[in-house]
Write an enzyme that holds these catalytic residues in place. Structure first.
Site, short mmCIF file in Angstrom:
data_model
loop_
_atom_site.label_atom_id
_atom_site.label_comp_id
_atom_site.label_asym_id
_atom_site.label_seq_id
_atom_site.Cartn_x
_atom_site.Cartn_y
_atom_site.Cartn_z
N LYS A 33 42.93 7.70 -18.88
CA LYS A 33 43.67 7.71 -17.45
C LYS A 33 43.04 8.44 -16.47
CE LYS A 33 48.17 5.99 -19.62
NZ LYS A 33 49.42 6.41 -19.87
N ASP A 60 53.77 5.23 -14.71
CA ASP A 60 54.26 5.83 -16.72
C ASP A 60 55.26 6.81 -16.31
OD1 ASP A 60 52.04 4.25 -18.01
OD2 ASP A 60 50.79 5.85 -18.19
#
Length: 275
Positions: free
Chosen positions: A66, A103
């Site tokens: 990420k 997220d």
């Protein structure tokens, strides 16, 4: 045909392909092509080049990539910019990738919407300081949690995340052995890919109570150790990462499909009993 994928390592267990196919079915796209591609740390740039060459237009990014994805983007959303992490890549018409972060919003939607939890003023412990923690901590603060404590095996990484957030009155770092001095938490979230029970040596009698909400961003068997730990310490509400996975996937799907937002409730219901 446009191709989508989830990239990370490991990803063979990922439910993302099945979830995105379920979303596509809601909008009459039964032929959606969505793959799981194992990409080790340091290999994302090469993987994206190959992916794009064969028609790849969108990718979900999971651990450990990420923060690596963040550095490969031409354009970043405000959420990605603040967190320094990206979990959704969209191919730009003139080349390059747009990076978004779903997220954090996905976690909040899962906890407050799907599960009906009130997060306001909860005294919060976040375990881990990697890409997932970078993604969810800003969203938790925006959702109104109270003081938030970061614990990580690398103290330097926890300090770096706290510095990036820039809210010293609310965000604090501690070593795991110091948690007994802090007291019980209303919300405990594991963002690490490994079990925090073994990785951090959690002492539940010091940090949890029956009213504590315990969340593991892993799901299925990967969340079993923390689920058992919560049960031993009489925690009444344990949540694994499946609701968040579905909600963040829906937000990614909308980014790729002109804002078309899937209905997550039937998808969650269809997966909940299996995982």
């Amino acid at each position: 045909m446009s191709i989508y994928a989830v990239m990370g390592s490991p990803v063979s267990h990922s439910l993302s392909p099945a979830i995105h196919r379920a979303f596509a079915a809601q909008f009459g796209q039964p032929q959606l092509q969505y793959e799981a591609i194992d990409v080790p740390a340091g290999g994302l740039a090469a993987a994206l080049e190959s992916f794009c060459a064969r028609g790849g237009v969108g990718a979900n990014i999971t651990a450990p990539l990420k923060r690596e994805a963040f550095g490969l983007c031409t354009l970043l959303s405000p959420a990605a910019e603040r967190a320094g992490a990206v979990n959704t890549l969209s191919a730009m018409p003139d080349g390059g990738w747009q990076g978004d972060l779903t997220d954090g919003e996905g976690l909040i939607r899962a906890l407050t919407g799907t599960l009906g939890q009130d997060l306001r003023d909860r005294r919060t412990l976040v375990l881990g300081a990697g890409g997932a923690a970078h993604a969810v901590v800003p969203a938790l603060l925006e959702a109104g949690v109270g003081s938030l404590y970061l614990v990580n095996r690398s103290q330097a990484n926890a300090d770096a995340l706290a510095d990036r957030i820039g809210e010293p009155a609310r965000v604090h770092t501690r070593r795991i052995e110091q948690l007994g001095e802090v007291g019980a938490f209303d919300l405990i979230i594991n963002t690490a890919t490994e079990s925090p029970v073994t990785a951090f040596g959690l002492k539940g009698e010091l940090i949890a109570s029956p009213r504590t909400l315990v969340v593991d961003l892993n799901y299925g068997e990967r969340a079993s150790a923390l689920r058992a730990w919560a049960a031993v310490h009489d925690v009444q509400v344990f949540v694994d990462g499946l609701p968040m996975l579905i909600e963040q996937a829906a937000l990614s799907y909308a980014l790729w499909n002109n804002g078309a937002m899937p209905d997550t409730a039937p998808v969650y219901a269809s997966f909940a009993d299996k995982y």
